[in-house]
Design an enzyme around this catalytic site. Sequence first.
Site, PDB file in Angstrom:
ATOM      1  N   ASP A 122      -7.816  -5.483   0.269  1.00 16.93           N
ATOM      2  CA  ASP A 122      -8.240  -6.662  -0.875  1.00 16.93           C
ATOM      3  C   ASP A 122      -7.887  -8.077  -0.535  1.00 16.93           C
ATOM      4  O   ASP A 122      -8.210  -9.016  -1.100  1.00 16.93           O
ATOM      5  CB  ASP A 122      -7.814  -6.405  -2.307  1.00 16.93           C
ATOM      6  CG  ASP A 122      -8.120  -5.193  -2.520  1.00 16.93           C
ATOM      7  OD1 ASP A 122      -7.493  -3.934  -2.964  1.00 16.93           O
ATOM      8  OD2 ASP A 122      -9.562  -4.974  -2.943  1.00 16.93           O
ATOM      9  N   HIS A 161       0.910  -1.291  -0.023  1.00 14.82           N
ATOM     10  CA  HIS A 161       0.041   0.099   0.022  1.00 14.82           C
ATOM     11  C   HIS A 161       0.967   1.097   0.102  1.00 14.82           C
ATOM     12  O   HIS A 161       1.861   1.222   0.440  1.00 14.82           O
ATOM     13  CB  HIS A 161      -0.853  -0.050   1.297  1.00 14.82           C
ATOM     14  CG  HIS A 161      -1.963   0.786   0.994  1.00 14.82           C
ATOM     15  ND1 HIS A 161      -2.141   2.038   1.381  1.00 14.82           N
ATOM     16  CD2 HIS A 161      -3.324   0.673   0.599  1.00 14.82           C
ATOM     17  CE1 HIS A 161      -3.279   2.892   1.130  1.00 14.82           C
ATOM     18  NE2 HIS A 161      -4.082   1.736   0.740  1.00 14.82           N
TER      19      HIS A 161
HETATM   20  C1  SDX Z   1      -6.484  -0.247  -2.774  1.00 13.77           C
HETATM   21  O1  SDX Z   1      -4.504   4.264  -2.036  1.00 13.77           O
HETATM   22  C2  SDX Z   1      -5.399   3.635  -1.533  1.00 13.77           C
HETATM   23  O2  SDX Z   1      -5.975   4.255  -0.450  1.00 13.77           O
HETATM   24  C3  SDX Z   1      -6.251   2.504  -2.156  1.00 13.77           C
HETATM   25  C4  SDX Z   1      -7.123   1.664  -1.436  1.00 13.77           C
HETATM   26  C5  SDX Z   1      -8.401   2.405  -1.144  1.00 13.77           C
HETATM   27  O3  SDX Z   1      -8.970   2.182  -0.373  1.00 13.77           O
HETATM   28  O4  SDX Z   1      -8.637   3.501  -2.038  1.00 13.77           O
HETATM   29  O5  SDX Z   1      -6.448   1.397  -0.046  1.00 13.77           O
HETATM   30  C6  SDX Z   1      -7.523   0.511  -1.933  1.00 13.77           C
HETATM   31  O6  SDX Z   1      -5.987   0.036  -3.763  1.00 13.77           O
HETATM   32  C7  SDX Z   1      -5.461  -1.337  -1.987  1.00 13.77           C
HETATM   33  C8  SDX Z   1      -4.356  -1.799  -2.800  1.00 13.77           C
HETATM   34  C9  SDX Z   1      -4.823  -2.876  -3.962  1.00 13.77           C
HETATM   35  N1  SDX Z   1      -3.741  -3.134  -4.710  1.00 13.77           N
HETATM   36  C10 SDX Z   1      -3.199  -4.490  -4.686  1.00 13.77           C
HETATM   37  O7  SDX Z   1      -3.182  -5.168  -3.817  1.00 13.77           O
HETATM   38  C11 SDX Z   1      -2.221  -4.526  -5.957  1.00 13.77           C
HETATM   39  C12 SDX Z   1      -0.808  -4.893  -5.455  1.00 13.77           C
HETATM   40  N2  SDX Z   1      -0.014  -3.899  -4.458  1.00 13.77           N
HETATM   41  C13 SDX Z   1       0.959  -3.224  -5.322  1.00 13.77           C
HETATM   42  O8  SDX Z   1       0.649  -2.921  -6.624  1.00 13.77           O
HETATM   43  C14 SDX Z   1       1.613  -1.867  -4.656  1.00 13.77           C
HETATM   44  O9  SDX Z   1       1.632  -2.408  -3.202  1.00 13.77           O
HETATM   45  C15 SDX Z   1       0.344  -0.749  -4.671  1.00 13.77           C
HETATM   46  C16 SDX Z   1       0.080  -0.261  -5.787  1.00 13.77           C
HETATM   47  C17 SDX Z   1      -0.591  -0.857  -3.731  1.00 13.77           C
HETATM   48  C18 SDX Z   1       1.266   0.631  -3.960  1.00 13.77           C
HETATM   49  O10 SDX Z   1       2.550   0.683  -4.675  1.00 13.77           O
HETATM   50  P1  SDX Z   1       3.470   1.842  -4.228  1.00 13.77           P
HETATM   51  O11 SDX Z   1       3.175   2.825  -3.343  1.00 13.77           O
HETATM   52  O12 SDX Z   1       3.530   2.749  -5.804  1.00 13.77           O
HETATM   53  O13 SDX Z   1       4.767   0.915  -4.128  1.00 13.77           O
HETATM   54  P2  SDX Z   1       5.989   0.566  -5.242  1.00 13.77           P
HETATM   55  O14 SDX Z   1       4.955  -0.028  -6.370  1.00 13.77           O
HETATM   56  O15 SDX Z   1       6.743   1.639  -5.811  1.00 13.77           O
HETATM   57  O16 SDX Z   1       6.599  -0.503  -4.523  1.00 13.77           O
HETATM   58  C19 SDX Z   1       7.736  -0.032  -3.628  1.00 13.77           C
HETATM   59  C20 SDX Z   1       8.335  -1.598  -3.575  1.00 13.77           C
HETATM   60  C21 SDX Z   1       8.998  -2.119  -4.574  1.00 13.77           C
HETATM   61  O17 SDX Z   1      10.135  -2.746  -4.292  1.00 13.77           O
HETATM   62  P3  SDX Z   1      11.254  -2.416  -4.768  1.00 13.77           P
HETATM   63  O18 SDX Z   1      11.207  -2.093  -6.491  1.00 13.77           O
HETATM   64  O19 SDX Z   1      11.687  -0.895  -4.278  1.00 13.77           O
HETATM   65  O20 SDX Z   1      12.482  -3.180  -4.582  1.00 13.77           O
HETATM   66  O21 SDX Z   1       7.472  -2.607  -2.715  1.00 13.77           O
HETATM   67  C22 SDX Z   1       7.211  -3.604  -3.443  1.00 13.77           C
HETATM   68  C23 SDX Z   1       7.861  -3.131  -5.004  1.00 13.77           C
HETATM   69  O22 SDX Z   1       8.494  -4.405  -5.665  1.00 13.77           O
HETATM   70  N3  SDX Z   1       6.036  -4.091  -3.595  1.00 13.77           N
HETATM   71  C24 SDX Z   1       5.544  -5.476  -3.832  1.00 13.77           C
HETATM   72  C25 SDX Z   1       4.160  -5.012  -3.559  1.00 13.77           C
HETATM   73  N4  SDX Z   1       3.920  -3.771  -3.445  1.00 13.77           N
HETATM   74  C26 SDX Z   1       4.948  -3.099  -3.366  1.00 13.77           C
HETATM   75  N5  SDX Z   1       6.262  -6.509  -4.059  1.00 13.77           N
HETATM   76  C27 SDX Z   1       5.559  -7.762  -3.927  1.00 13.77           C
HETATM   77  N6  SDX Z   1       4.136  -7.631  -4.063  1.00 13.77           N
HETATM   78  C28 SDX Z   1       3.543  -6.541  -3.828  1.00 13.77           C
HETATM   79  N7  SDX Z   1       2.071  -6.645  -3.662  1.00 13.77           N
END
Ligand code: SDX
Length: 391
Positions: free
Chosen positions: A321, A267
Amino acid sequence: MGATKLAANPGFSAGLEGVTAARSGLCSIDGQQGRLYYLGYSIEELAQYSSFEEVCFLLWRRRFPTASELKALKKRFVECRALPEEIAPHIERLPKDAAPMGVLRTLASLLCNLDKNQDNGVAANEERAVRMTAQFPTMMAAFHRLRRGQKAVAPHPSLDHAANFLYMLSGSQPTKDEARLMDVALILHADHEMNASTFSSLVTASTLSDLYSAVVSGIGTLKGPLHGGANEEVLKMIDAIGDASKVEAYVRESFRAKKYRIMGFGHRIYKTVDPRARVFKEYARNVVAGTDSERLFNINVRLEEVMQAQVGSKGIYANVDLYSGLVYQALGIPPDLFTPIFAIARVAGWTAHVLEYWQENRLFRPNAEYVGPEPRSYEPVEKRRQDYSKA
Ligand code: SDX
């Protein structure tokens, strides 16, 4: 809350990470402690004691309703639930395999075309918020039944919002526990500060476009798997994993292949477990007890353990989720309606934030940091390279 102009340019931040885009008194999140509040009331207490209708009033009017105000709002929801007669033929003509979020986006746009009221005042827009919130469940339930060759079920005049949605989906009245489950799910999803879809709604609203267009922007934004679409992906993932004993290998392979994020985790704001995931987890634990879905629940629990070991140090934990799909599946709801349920709830937050923002409106128009070519002269076509394929 005033629209203070920034003296200096805050500089570039990918995805506006860490940038404060607005001031709001509606929702606060403590990402480090995993706390979520709507106007100071914790999500845990709202889930335990409130109702979706009461939370809608809280968000739109920034206070709890009196008993008579709550009764009046519930009455308005009942009065507005039925769709305008012009909408039904459109639902029937939509492709049966259309994505439900796309259907909701289309039908929400249609509501705009049917609204001849030119009044753009607070009361008129609150009324639009009530009507969209009341009608979105009817739209989704009607589409779902028609795509399966069933007749749409007319809204029930004496069921509350959540119970009526389940009734229109199945054609039979839900039990009190089922209705309560759906009501809690709607409360948990009603608002979440400056999430992508709320921000998208505000950008549209800041141009003084209409409330329907702001909501349609929110629907289109929520559809994405990085935002609202993750709950459907989680169920596909745990189905693919099949058993808790295979979780570790699955996660290891996903990280090794760097193929995609593990859905239901991570998140932008929470760096510990999303408090909504905690609430959903307990409801999911109860509804799967003694059923085949207990196997799926155990996969989720094992995923939490493995992800904590792998990436807990990076602040990647379960989000809203991860468990919601198990609750919806137990209610007999198909996966492609999971994200529309998110939208059915979040329309309260989208409209509340727009109503609030319009009080001190300021057009959203950020900068882009230019990284393109320096100014240069025009090149006549005959003087240009004739083959860029090997560029
Ligand atoms: C919702 O914003 C909100 O409030 C949203 C929400 C709402 O109520 O409206 O809360 C609802 O959208 C919940 C999130 C649902 N999405 C998912 O579950 C999809 C999987 N999650 C990711 O795609 C991610 O965590 C996000 C998109 C939710 C947030 O991503 P960010 O803040 O852009 O972080 P990032 O993608 O830049 O990742 C930072 C690091 C990375 O590692 P490095 O490249 O720096 O080494 O964290 C890692 C990422 O690889 N990472 C994950 C991960 N999420 C982040 N690694 C593995 N699995 C994951 N799920």
